[in-house]
Design a protein around this motif. Structure first.
Motif, PDB file in Angstrom:
ATOM      1  N   ILE A  66       0.867  -1.182   0.000  1.00  0.00           N
ATOM      2  CA  ILE A  66       0.000   0.000   0.000  1.00  0.00           C
ATOM      3  C   ILE A  66       0.902   1.228   0.000  1.00  0.00           C
ATOM      4  CG2 ILE A  66      -1.766   1.288   1.275  1.00  0.00           C
ATOM      5  CD1 ILE A  66      -2.774  -1.410   0.326  1.00  0.00           C
ATOM      6  N   TYR A  67       0.592   2.176  -0.851  1.00  0.00           N
ATOM      7  CA  TYR A  67       1.352   3.420  -0.897  1.00  0.00           C
ATOM      8  C   TYR A  67       0.448   4.566  -0.482  1.00  0.00           C
ATOM      9  CZ  TYR A  67       4.828   0.689  -3.272  1.00  0.00           C
ATOM     10  OH  TYR A  67       5.762  -0.269  -3.558  1.00  0.00           O
ATOM     11  N   VAL A  68       0.902   5.326   0.511  1.00  0.00           N
ATOM     12  CA  VAL A  68       0.149   6.466   1.014  1.00  0.00           C
ATOM     13  C   VAL A  68       0.791   7.723   0.439  1.00  0.00           C
ATOM     14  CG1 VAL A  68      -0.545   7.742   3.090  1.00  0.00           C
ATOM     15  CG2 VAL A  68      -0.373   5.233   3.145  1.00  0.00           C
ATOM     16  N   ASN A  69      -0.001   8.510  -0.280  1.00  0.00           N
ATOM     17  CA  ASN A  69       0.487   9.742  -0.896  1.00  0.00           C
ATOM     18  C   ASN A  69       0.462  10.865   0.147  1.00  0.00           C
ATOM     19  OD1 ASN A  69       1.013  12.003  -2.420  1.00  0.00           O
ATOM     20  ND2 ASN A  69      -0.573  11.614  -3.939  1.00  0.00           N
ATOM     21  N   GLY A  70       1.518  10.915   0.945  1.00  0.00           N
ATOM     22  CA  GLY A  70       1.600  11.894   2.026  1.00  0.00           C
ATOM     23  C   GLY A  70       1.581  13.319   1.525  1.00  0.00           C
ATOM     24  N   ILE A  71       2.368  13.619   0.519  1.00  0.00           N
ATOM     25  CA  ILE A  71       2.427  14.996   0.017  1.00  0.00           C
ATOM     26  C   ILE A  71       1.094  15.386  -0.617  1.00  0.00           C
ATOM     27  CG2 ILE A  71       3.392  14.587  -2.284  1.00  0.00           C
ATOM     28  CD1 ILE A  71       5.215  17.070  -1.698  1.00  0.00           C
ATOM     29  N   GLY A  72       0.425  14.434  -1.247  1.00  0.00           N
ATOM     30  CA  GLY A  72      -0.896  14.717  -1.817  1.00  0.00           C
ATOM     31  C   GLY A  72      -1.890  15.084  -0.737  1.00  0.00           C
ATOM     32  N   MET A  73      -1.837  14.357   0.377  1.00  0.00           N
ATOM     33  CA  MET A  73      -2.723  14.652   1.497  1.00  0.00           C
ATOM     34  C   MET A  73      -2.417  16.021   2.091  1.00  0.00           C
ATOM     35  SD  MET A  73      -3.586  11.709   4.275  1.00  0.00           S
ATOM     36  CE  MET A  73      -1.949  11.106   4.191  1.00  0.00           C
ATOM     37  N   GLN A  74      -1.137  16.332   2.216  1.00  0.00           N
ATOM     38  CA  GLN A  74      -0.724  17.577   2.861  1.00  0.00           C
ATOM     39  C   GLN A  74      -0.951  18.792   1.965  1.00  0.00           C
ATOM     40  OE1 GLN A  74       2.384  15.221   5.713  1.00  0.00           O
ATOM     41  NE2 GLN A  74       3.259  16.823   4.501  1.00  0.00           N
ATOM     42  N   SER A  77      -6.778  20.565  -0.383  1.00  0.00           N
ATOM     43  CA  SER A  77      -7.458  21.771   0.108  1.00  0.00           C
ATOM     44  C   SER A  77      -8.641  21.450   1.023  1.00  0.00           C
ATOM     45  CB  SER A  77      -7.904  22.659  -1.055  1.00  0.00           C
ATOM     46  OG  SER A  77      -8.795  21.949  -1.881  1.00  0.00           O
ATOM     47  N   ASP A  78      -9.151  20.220   0.991  1.00  0.00           N
ATOM     48  CA  ASP A  78     -10.210  19.832   1.929  1.00  0.00           C
ATOM     49  C   ASP A  78      -9.647  19.657   3.341  1.00  0.00           C
ATOM     50  OD1 ASP A  78     -12.117  19.840  -0.061  1.00  0.00           O
ATOM     51  OD2 ASP A  78     -11.943  17.689  -0.456  1.00  0.00           O
ATOM     52  N   ILE A  79      -8.366  19.346   3.430  1.00  0.00           N
ATOM     53  CA  ILE A  79      -7.721  19.133   4.720  1.00  0.00           C
ATOM     54  C   ILE A  79      -6.994  20.397   5.171  1.00  0.00           C
ATOM     55  CG2 ILE A  79      -5.991  17.761   5.962  1.00  0.00           C
ATOM     56  CD1 ILE A  79      -6.607  15.514   3.870  1.00  0.00           C
ATOM     57  N   TYR A  80      -6.254  21.001   4.241  1.00  0.00           N
ATOM     58  CA  TYR A  80      -5.475  22.218   4.519  1.00  0.00           C
ATOM     59  C   TYR A  80      -5.933  23.318   3.558  1.00  0.00           C
ATOM     60  CZ  TYR A  80      -2.441  19.104   7.131  1.00  0.00           C
ATOM     61  OH  TYR A  80      -1.952  18.199   8.036  1.00  0.00           O
ATOM     62  N   PRO A  81      -6.873  24.173   3.995  1.00  0.00           N
ATOM     63  CA  PRO A  81      -7.334  25.256   3.110  1.00  0.00           C
ATOM     64  C   PRO A  81      -6.162  26.086   2.599  1.00  0.00           C
ATOM     65  CG  PRO A  81      -8.686  25.127   5.079  1.00  0.00           C
ATOM     66  CD  PRO A  81      -7.520  24.191   5.292  1.00  0.00           C
ATOM     67  N   ASP A  82      -6.238  26.455   1.327  1.00  0.00           N
ATOM     68  CA  ASP A  82      -5.193  27.245   0.679  1.00  0.00           C
ATOM     69  C   ASP A  82      -3.817  26.597   0.894  1.00  0.00           C
ATOM     70  OD1 ASP A  82      -4.125  29.277  -0.843  1.00  0.00           O
ATOM     71  OD2 ASP A  82      -4.133  30.748   0.794  1.00  0.00           O
ATOM     72  N   PRO A  83      -3.650  25.349   0.451  1.00  0.00           N
ATOM     73  CA  PRO A  83      -2.446  24.575   0.772  1.00  0.00           C
ATOM     74  C   PRO A  83      -1.149  25.113   0.180  1.00  0.00           C
ATOM     75  CG  PRO A  83      -3.748  23.436  -0.878  1.00  0.00           C
ATOM     76  CD  PRO A  83      -4.560  24.619  -0.418  1.00  0.00           C
ATOM     77  N   GLU A  84      -1.224  25.947  -0.844  1.00  0.00           N
ATOM     78  CA  GLU A  84      -0.007  26.491  -1.459  1.00  0.00           C
ATOM     79  C   GLU A  84       0.573  27.657  -0.662  1.00  0.00           C
ATOM     80  OE1 GLU A  84       1.375  25.208  -4.279  1.00  0.00           O
ATOM     81  OE2 GLU A  84      -0.217  23.720  -4.502  1.00  0.00           O
ATOM     82  N   LEU A  99      -7.455  19.313  12.937  1.00  0.00           N
ATOM     83  CA  LEU A  99      -6.909  18.526  11.832  1.00  0.00           C
ATOM     84  C   LEU A  99      -7.316  17.058  11.971  1.00  0.00           C
ATOM     85  CD1 LEU A  99      -3.273  19.907  11.461  1.00  0.00           C
ATOM     86  CD2 LEU A  99      -5.229  20.324   9.976  1.00  0.00           C
ATOM     87  N   LYS A 100      -7.617  16.438  10.845  1.00  0.00           N
ATOM     88  CA  LYS A 100      -7.971  15.025  10.859  1.00  0.00           C
ATOM     89  C   LYS A 100      -6.723  14.205  11.190  1.00  0.00           C
ATOM     90  CE  LYS A 100     -11.373  15.806   7.281  1.00  0.00           C
ATOM     91  NZ  LYS A 100     -11.622  15.766   5.851  1.00  0.00           N
ATOM     92  N   PRO A 101      -6.888  13.140  11.972  1.00  0.00           N
ATOM     93  CA  PRO A 101      -5.733  12.290  12.290  1.00  0.00           C
ATOM     94  C   PRO A 101      -5.108  11.712  11.014  1.00  0.00           C
ATOM     95  CG  PRO A 101      -7.639  11.703  13.640  1.00  0.00           C
ATOM     96  CD  PRO A 101      -8.114  12.684  12.607  1.00  0.00           C
ATOM     97  N   PHE A 102      -3.813  11.535  11.046  1.00  0.00           N
ATOM     98  CA  PHE A 102      -3.044  10.921   9.964  1.00  0.00           C
ATOM     99  C   PHE A 102      -3.082  11.719   8.661  1.00  0.00           C
ATOM    100  CE2 PHE A 102      -4.456   7.503  12.803  1.00  0.00           C
ATOM    101  CZ  PHE A 102      -3.208   7.093  13.269  1.00  0.00           C
ATOM    102  N   THR A 103      -3.208  13.043   8.766  1.00  0.00           N
ATOM    103  CA  THR A 103      -3.152  13.883   7.562  1.00  0.00           C
ATOM    104  C   THR A 103      -1.896  14.739   7.546  1.00  0.00           C
ATOM    105  OG1 THR A 103      -4.483  15.605   8.619  1.00  0.00           O
ATOM    106  CG2 THR A 103      -5.663  13.966   7.278  1.00  0.00           C
ATOM    107  N   PHE A 104      -1.075  14.612   8.577  1.00  0.00           N
ATOM    108  CA  PHE A 104       0.222  15.281   8.642  1.00  0.00           C
ATOM    109  C   PHE A 104       1.226  14.211   9.052  1.00  0.00           C
ATOM    110  CE2 PHE A 104       3.471  17.498  11.254  1.00  0.00           C
ATOM    111  CZ  PHE A 104       4.009  18.297  10.268  1.00  0.00           C
ATOM    112  N   MET A 105       1.995  13.724   8.085  1.00  0.00           N
ATOM    113  CA  MET A 105       2.868  12.589   8.352  1.00  0.00           C
ATOM    114  C   MET A 105       4.267  12.751   7.764  1.00  0.00           C
ATOM    115  SD  MET A 105       0.262   9.365   7.996  1.00  0.00           S
ATOM    116  CE  MET A 105       0.203   9.403   6.225  1.00  0.00           C
ATOM    117  N   PRO A 106       4.968  13.841   8.054  1.00  0.00           N
ATOM    118  CA  PRO A 106       6.303  13.980   7.473  1.00  0.00           C
ATOM    119  C   PRO A 106       7.293  12.935   7.984  1.00  0.00           C
ATOM    120  CG  PRO A 106       5.942  15.692   9.085  1.00  0.00           C
ATOM    121  CD  PRO A 106       4.626  14.978   8.901  1.00  0.00           C
ATOM    122  N   PHE A 107       6.985  12.312   9.133  1.00  0.00           N
ATOM    123  CA  PHE A 107       7.842  11.258   9.689  1.00  0.00           C
ATOM    124  C   PHE A 107       7.114   9.923   9.747  1.00  0.00           C
ATOM    125  CE2 PHE A 107       9.362  15.234  11.624  1.00  0.00           C
ATOM    126  CZ  PHE A 107      10.691  15.197  11.239  1.00  0.00           C
ATOM    127  N   GLY A 108       5.989   9.821   9.053  1.00  0.00           N
ATOM    128  CA  GLY A 108       5.165   8.635   9.167  1.00  0.00           C
ATOM    129  C   GLY A 108       4.366   8.707  10.463  1.00  0.00           C
TER     130      GLY A 108
END
Length: 177
Positions: A66-74, A77-84, A99-108
């Motif tokens: 399973i591959y989790v697209n961490g950068i895609g999640m971070q 815009s539904d999770i982080y308004p104005d993500p840019e 913040l929803k759990p497991f939506t910020f995972m720079p270290f897993g």
């Protein structure tokens, strides 16, 4: 962040140890926001141990990678308004609780999160404290903005695909770090 560091340093009689840095709200918000926008890895991979029923139409068999697209999640815009936009305030305690759990995972996350997470956080706080207390950061004319820099596409880690240029202007203040 500079003002917070100066205030903390004054309150500690010129000392700014690692324990104090860990409690600095805005310093930690800036680091988290930088890691949200520029995580070390863009994805995480795991392998299922057991069959996992997602819904009536989908069961993921045991042993499936399973591959989790961490950068895609971070950048969602539904999770982080104005993500840019670089906005450290999104990680203030009063905002971070939403913040929803497991939506910020720079270290897993979980039992297989990065073993060096604590060391990395201590190193980042200490380095940022020293740099911010001693230097002003200025972009060089003609240098690309971080958002304009393309990633190296043949690298395991997310690293810039071109040189970055910034000027460090001394503040002429001794940080004592």
């Amino acid at each position: 962040m500079y003002e917070e560091l100066i205030e903390a340093k004054k309150s500690q009689n010129g000392s700014l140890d690692l324990t104090i840095q860990a409690d600095l709200k805005y310093l930690n918000c800036v680091i988290k926001e930088a890691l949200r926008m520029y995580p070390p890895l863009g994805w995480l991979d795991r392998e299922t141990l057991n069959d996992y029923k997602v819904d009536e139409n989908l069961t993921i068999p045991a042993g499936t990678p399973i591959y989790v697209n961490g950068i895609g999640m971070q950048y969602d815009s539904d999770i982080y308004p104005d993500p840019e936009t670089f906005n450290p305030e999104r990680f203030l305690p009063e905002n971070e609780k939403d913040l929803k759990p497991f939506t910020f995972m720079p270290f897993g996350e979980g039992p297989r999160s990065c073993i060096a997470k604590r060391f990395a956080q201590i190193s980042l706080r200490n380095a940022m404290s020293y740099l911010v207390l001693n230097f002003k950061f200025k972009s060089l004319p003609g240098a690309p903005k971080p958002s304009e820099v393309k990633y190296e596409n043949k690298h395991l880690f997310l690293v810039p695909g071109e040189s970055l240029f910034i000027d460090f202007e001394p503040r002429n203040v001794s940080s004592g770090l």
